[in-house]
Design an enzyme around this catalytic site. Sequence first.
Site, PDB file in Angstrom:
ATOM      1  N   ASP A  14       0.830  -1.071   0.011  1.00 53.99           N
ATOM      2  CA  ASP A  14      -0.094  -0.043   0.165  1.00 53.99           C
ATOM      3  C   ASP A  14       1.050   1.288   0.008  1.00 53.99           C
ATOM      4  OD1 ASP A  14      -2.278   1.716   0.616  1.00 53.99           O
ATOM      5  OD2 ASP A  14      -1.593   1.678   2.622  1.00 53.99           O
ATOM      6  N   ASP A  16       0.050   5.070   0.929  1.00 57.40           N
ATOM      7  CA  ASP A  16      -0.198   6.249   2.007  1.00 57.40           C
ATOM      8  C   ASP A  16      -0.164   5.314   3.257  1.00 57.40           C
ATOM      9  OD1 ASP A  16      -0.462   7.971   0.170  1.00 57.40           O
ATOM     10  OD2 ASP A  16      -2.717   7.717  -0.251  1.00 57.40           O
ATOM     11  N   THR A  58      -2.493   0.977  -4.883  1.00 53.40           N
ATOM     12  CA  THR A  58      -2.965   2.270  -4.027  1.00 53.40           C
ATOM     13  C   THR A  58      -4.598   3.058  -4.434  1.00 53.40           C
ATOM     14  OG1 THR A  58      -2.568   4.486  -3.282  1.00 53.40           O
ATOM     15  CG2 THR A  58      -1.627   4.007  -5.273  1.00 53.40           C
ATOM     16  N   ASN A  59      -5.551   2.832  -3.551  1.00 57.93           N
ATOM     17  CA  ASN A  59      -6.574   3.492  -3.811  1.00 57.93           C
ATOM     18  C   ASN A  59      -6.306   5.161  -3.878  1.00 57.93           C
ATOM     19  OD1 ASN A  59      -7.780   1.156  -3.611  1.00 57.93           O
ATOM     20  ND2 ASN A  59      -8.684   1.527  -1.355  1.00 57.93           N
ATOM     21  N   ARG A 108     -11.530  -0.386  -6.254  1.00 54.22           N
ATOM     22  CA  ARG A 108     -10.617  -0.162  -4.934  1.00 54.22           C
ATOM     23  C   ARG A 108     -10.407  -1.492  -4.039  1.00 54.22           C
ATOM     24  NH1 ARG A 108     -10.768   4.783  -2.738  1.00 54.22           N
ATOM     25  NH2 ARG A 108     -11.382   4.078  -0.681  1.00 54.22           N
ATOM     26  N   LYS A 109      -9.216  -1.369  -3.456  1.00 48.89           N
ATOM     27  CA  LYS A 109      -8.925  -2.524  -2.465  1.00 48.89           C
ATOM     28  C   LYS A 109     -10.251  -2.457  -1.406  1.00 48.89           C
ATOM     29  CE  LYS A 109      -4.888  -0.525  -1.750  1.00 48.89           C
ATOM     30  NZ  LYS A 109      -3.999  -0.159  -1.119  1.00 48.89           N
ATOM     31  N   ASP A 135      -1.801  -0.587   5.844  1.00 47.41           N
ATOM     32  CA  ASP A 135      -2.222  -0.049   7.061  1.00 47.41           C
ATOM     33  C   ASP A 135      -3.646   0.093   7.344  1.00 47.41           C
ATOM     34  OD1 ASP A 135      -2.579   2.006   5.390  1.00 47.41           O
ATOM     35  OD2 ASP A 135      -2.120   3.544   6.850  1.00 47.41           O
TER      36      ASP A 135
END
Length: 181
Positions: A14, A16, A58-59, A108-109, A135
């Site tokens: 991921d 961020d 990453t979303n 999106r995840k 995270d």
Amino acid sequence: MTKKKKTGKALFLDRDGVINRRLPGDYVKTWKEFDFLPGTLRALGLLRPYFDRILVVTNQQGIGKGKMTEADLANIHRNMKKVIRKSGGHIDRVYHCPDLESRQANCRKPNPDMGKWAKADFPEIDFDRSVMVGDTDMDLLFGKNLGMTTILIAASPAGSKDLAEHSFRDLMDFYLNFVKK
Ligand SMILES: [Mg+2]
């Protein structure tokens, strides 16, 4: 883990909160707002020989919301990859989902779309041997949906621990106490 190549092992990261600092309530919209977390660059260099591929998933619904453009994000990722390369790391590819959370059938995840895109680009990826580091619960569910080992990065103990097989403070802690072991 061993350093052997061509094992189908991929490391999915991921962005961020794992590579760079999250901006609470906001999106990283420019390179100026992108701040590597401490130890991350060194950790990425050390992790490199243990995986066939290192990928970022990453979303980024800031695009869907019109807060930034695809070009803004591409510029951030170009700079991010350049800095990582200069410090001995390597990101094979960055996948992002610009969709809004409210959109039905989005990429999106925790949905597995970005994992499937990676598998299409790098068919050697074996999800059973791969690791997802994130995270949030969305990251962990994404990893679980694809059959990966799931790792939670949490500066302080968070509620997501149920979903994570292992939990580490940051990427360097993950390297030292999981990968290198
Ligand atoms: Mg995150």
